[in-house]
Design a protein around this motif. Structure first.
Motif, PDB file in Angstrom:
ATOM      1  N   THR A 110       0.724  -1.197  -0.032  1.00 35.55           N
ATOM      2  CA  THR A 110      -0.005  -0.005  -0.176  1.00 35.55           C
ATOM      3  C   THR A 110       0.968   1.278  -0.082  1.00 35.55           C
ATOM      4  OG1 THR A 110      -0.068   0.184   2.443  1.00 35.55           O
ATOM      5  CG2 THR A 110      -1.745  -1.092   1.331  1.00 35.55           C
ATOM      6  N   GLY A 111       0.117   2.591  -0.523  1.00 34.47           N
ATOM      7  CA  GLY A 111       0.904   3.775  -0.473  1.00 34.47           C
ATOM      8  C   GLY A 111      -0.284   4.600  -0.417  1.00 34.47           C
ATOM      9  N   SER A 112      -0.018   6.016  -0.188  1.00 39.07           N
ATOM     10  CA  SER A 112      -1.170   6.929  -0.066  1.00 39.07           C
ATOM     11  C   SER A 112      -0.544   8.153  -0.124  1.00 39.07           C
ATOM     12  CB  SER A 112      -1.773   6.670   1.236  1.00 39.07           C
ATOM     13  OG  SER A 112      -1.131   6.924   2.327  1.00 39.07           O
ATOM     14  N   TRP A 113      -1.467   9.062  -0.285  1.00 40.37           N
ATOM     15  CA  TRP A 113      -1.204  10.720  -0.153  1.00 40.37           C
ATOM     16  C   TRP A 113      -2.333  11.401   0.199  1.00 40.37           C
ATOM     17  CZ3 TRP A 113      -3.932  13.988  -3.010  1.00 40.37           C
ATOM     18  CH2 TRP A 113      -4.264  13.871  -4.349  1.00 40.37           C
ATOM     19  N   LEU A 114      -2.411  12.567   1.127  1.00 40.00           N
ATOM     20  CA  LEU A 114      -3.517  13.262   1.506  1.00 40.00           C
ATOM     21  C   LEU A 114      -3.465  14.665   0.813  1.00 40.00           C
ATOM     22  CD1 LEU A 114      -4.838  12.335   5.006  1.00 40.00           C
ATOM     23  CD2 LEU A 114      -6.308  12.290   2.897  1.00 40.00           C
ATOM     24  N   GLY A 115      -4.180  15.422   0.836  1.00 38.78           N
ATOM     25  CA  GLY A 115      -4.087  16.666   0.488  1.00 38.78           C
ATOM     26  C   GLY A 115      -3.552  17.455   1.906  1.00 38.78           C
ATOM     27  N   LEU A 116      -2.841  18.353   1.596  1.00 43.67           N
ATOM     28  CA  LEU A 116      -2.322  18.946   3.122  1.00 43.67           C
ATOM     29  C   LEU A 116      -3.262  19.607   3.924  1.00 43.67           C
ATOM     30  CD1 LEU A 116       0.526  19.631   4.411  1.00 43.67           C
ATOM     31  CD2 LEU A 116       0.479  21.877   3.101  1.00 43.67           C
ATOM     32  N   ALA A 117      -4.396  20.170   3.363  1.00 42.19           N
ATOM     33  CA  ALA A 117      -5.212  20.614   4.453  1.00 42.19           C
ATOM     34  C   ALA A 117      -6.174  19.306   5.080  1.00 42.19           C
ATOM     35  CB  ALA A 117      -6.413  21.207   3.488  1.00 42.19           C
ATOM     36  N   HIS A 119      -4.268  16.819   6.522  1.00 40.26           N
ATOM     37  CA  HIS A 119      -3.513  16.074   7.458  1.00 40.26           C
ATOM     38  C   HIS A 119      -3.865  16.200   8.843  1.00 40.26           C
ATOM     39  CE1 HIS A 119       0.223  15.829   4.572  1.00 40.26           C
ATOM     40  NE2 HIS A 119      -1.031  15.665   4.039  1.00 40.26           N
ATOM     41  N   GLY A 120      -3.564  15.462   9.904  1.00 44.71           N
ATOM     42  CA  GLY A 120      -3.715  15.523  11.246  1.00 44.71           C
ATOM     43  C   GLY A 120      -5.062  15.184  11.818  1.00 44.71           C
ATOM     44  N   ARG A 121      -5.957  14.579  10.916  1.00 48.28           N
ATOM     45  CA  ARG A 121      -7.342  14.331  11.467  1.00 48.28           C
ATOM     46  C   ARG A 121      -7.581  12.745  11.496  1.00 48.28           C
ATOM     47  NH1 ARG A 121     -11.012  17.981   7.075  1.00 48.28           N
ATOM     48  NH2 ARG A 121      -9.960  20.008   7.110  1.00 48.28           N
ATOM     49  N   GLY A 122      -6.734  11.914  11.479  1.00 45.63           N
ATOM     50  CA  GLY A 122      -6.662  10.706  11.657  1.00 45.63           C
ATOM     51  C   GLY A 122      -7.230   9.748  10.544  1.00 45.63           C
ATOM     52  N   ILE A 123      -7.337  10.506   9.274  1.00 46.73           N
ATOM     53  CA  ILE A 123      -7.993  10.265   7.922  1.00 46.73           C
ATOM     54  C   ILE A 123      -6.771   9.205   7.391  1.00 46.73           C
ATOM     55  CG2 ILE A 123      -8.359  10.657   5.637  1.00 46.73           C
ATOM     56  CD1 ILE A 123      -9.438  13.318   6.450  1.00 46.73           C
ATOM     57  N   GLY A 124      -5.589   9.432   7.697  1.00 40.30           N
ATOM     58  CA  GLY A 124      -4.651   8.360   7.146  1.00 40.30           C
ATOM     59  C   GLY A 124      -4.778   7.009   7.756  1.00 40.30           C
ATOM     60  N   ASN A 152      10.411   9.517   8.498  1.00 40.28           N
ATOM     61  CA  ASN A 152       8.841   9.869   8.032  1.00 40.28           C
ATOM     62  C   ASN A 152       7.936   9.589   9.265  1.00 40.28           C
ATOM     63  OD1 ASN A 152       6.804  11.074   6.698  1.00 40.28           O
ATOM     64  ND2 ASN A 152       7.064  10.005   5.021  1.00 40.28           N
ATOM     65  N   ALA A 153       7.755  10.224  10.176  1.00 35.19           N
ATOM     66  CA  ALA A 153       7.121   9.907  11.528  1.00 35.19           C
ATOM     67  C   ALA A 153       5.702   9.365  11.219  1.00 35.19           C
ATOM     68  CB  ALA A 153       7.325  10.621  12.613  1.00 35.19           C
ATOM     69  N   ALA A 154       4.930  10.194  10.551  1.00 34.93           N
ATOM     70  CA  ALA A 154       3.555  10.023  10.466  1.00 34.93           C
ATOM     71  C   ALA A 154       3.161   8.657   9.973  1.00 34.93           C
ATOM     72  CB  ALA A 154       2.849  11.082   9.660  1.00 34.93           C
TER      73      ALA A 154
END
Length: 214
Positions: A110-117, A119-124, A152-154
């Motif tokens: 798996t791999g992923s990306w999220l729009g910067l806006a 981040h930090g919401r638990g969506i990942g 890359n901590a997150a």
């Protein structure tokens, strides 16, 4: 109808707040706009292929072309599913899951990306958990792997939370520099023991042959 020939268009992976699925063309354009607005802070390095470091228009075009290319190259022996992540009906990023020789190996990555806006919401964490449910409960996978840069901590924290175990390192050359990634592996047994959100799957049965899952 197109879905009769490409049943992946009907696949839905849902949690309480997320829906993961293939986009229509307008949604793909909106997703490209999300990428153009940024997927990580300037100066950060998140991806071995530095597509997110390019100019906004190039980032957007890369998202569109990658999505089209992976659909066109799909076979049951080599596939990559770019599931677009929707929150309240709007695309916010991509959760990718891919496999090579899945009928024999029963292993996905798996791999992923999220729009910067977003981040930090638990969506990942939630979108990865949803995709792992698709892999293990839906497709009958035995293993899932992931990899992240060692600093890359997150994403590494997401992997630990979902039960992955260290699986060595990889050393890759990028622009004349050696980059070290931490490899991680999740077995079916560890997945079954890990707390995770409830996930529902619809439209999977017609897709199983395309995944090499039957």
């Amino acid at each position: 109808m197109l879905i009769d020939h490409w049943p992946l268009l009907g696949l839905r992976v849902r949690t309480a707040r997320l829906e993961l699925r293939l986009p229509n063309e307008d949604e793909l354009a909106e997703l490209a706009d999300v990428a153009a607005q940024g997927v990580h802070e300037p100066g950060e390095r998140r991806f071995l292929v530095p597509w997110a470091d390019s100019a906004p228009a190039e980032r957007a075009r890369s998202v569109v072309q990658t999505h089209w290319r992976r659909r066109g190259e799909w076979t049951p022996q080599s596939w990559s599913l770019d599931l677009v992540v929707f929150v309240e009906g709007r695309p916010v990023g991509v959760q990718d899951v891919w496999a090579r020789e899945f009928p024999v190996r029963r292993e996905v990555a798996t791999g992923s990306w999220l729009g910067l806006a977003y981040h930090g919401r638990g969506i990942g964490t939630e979108m990865r958990a949803a995709t792992l449910h698709l892999a293990f409960a839906g497709l009958g996978a035995a293993h899932a792997t992931s990899a992240s840069f060692a600093d890359n901590a997150a994403p590494l924290a997401v992997s630990r939370k979902l039960g992955y175990q260290p699986d060595g390192i990889s050393r890759d050359l990028c622009a004349g520099e050696v980059l070290v990634s931490q490899r991680l592996r999740l077995t079916r047994e560890d997945w079954e023991r890990t707390d995770r959100p409830a996930v529902s799957l619809t439209g999977l049965e017609p897709c199983l042959e395309l995944f090499g899952a039957r």
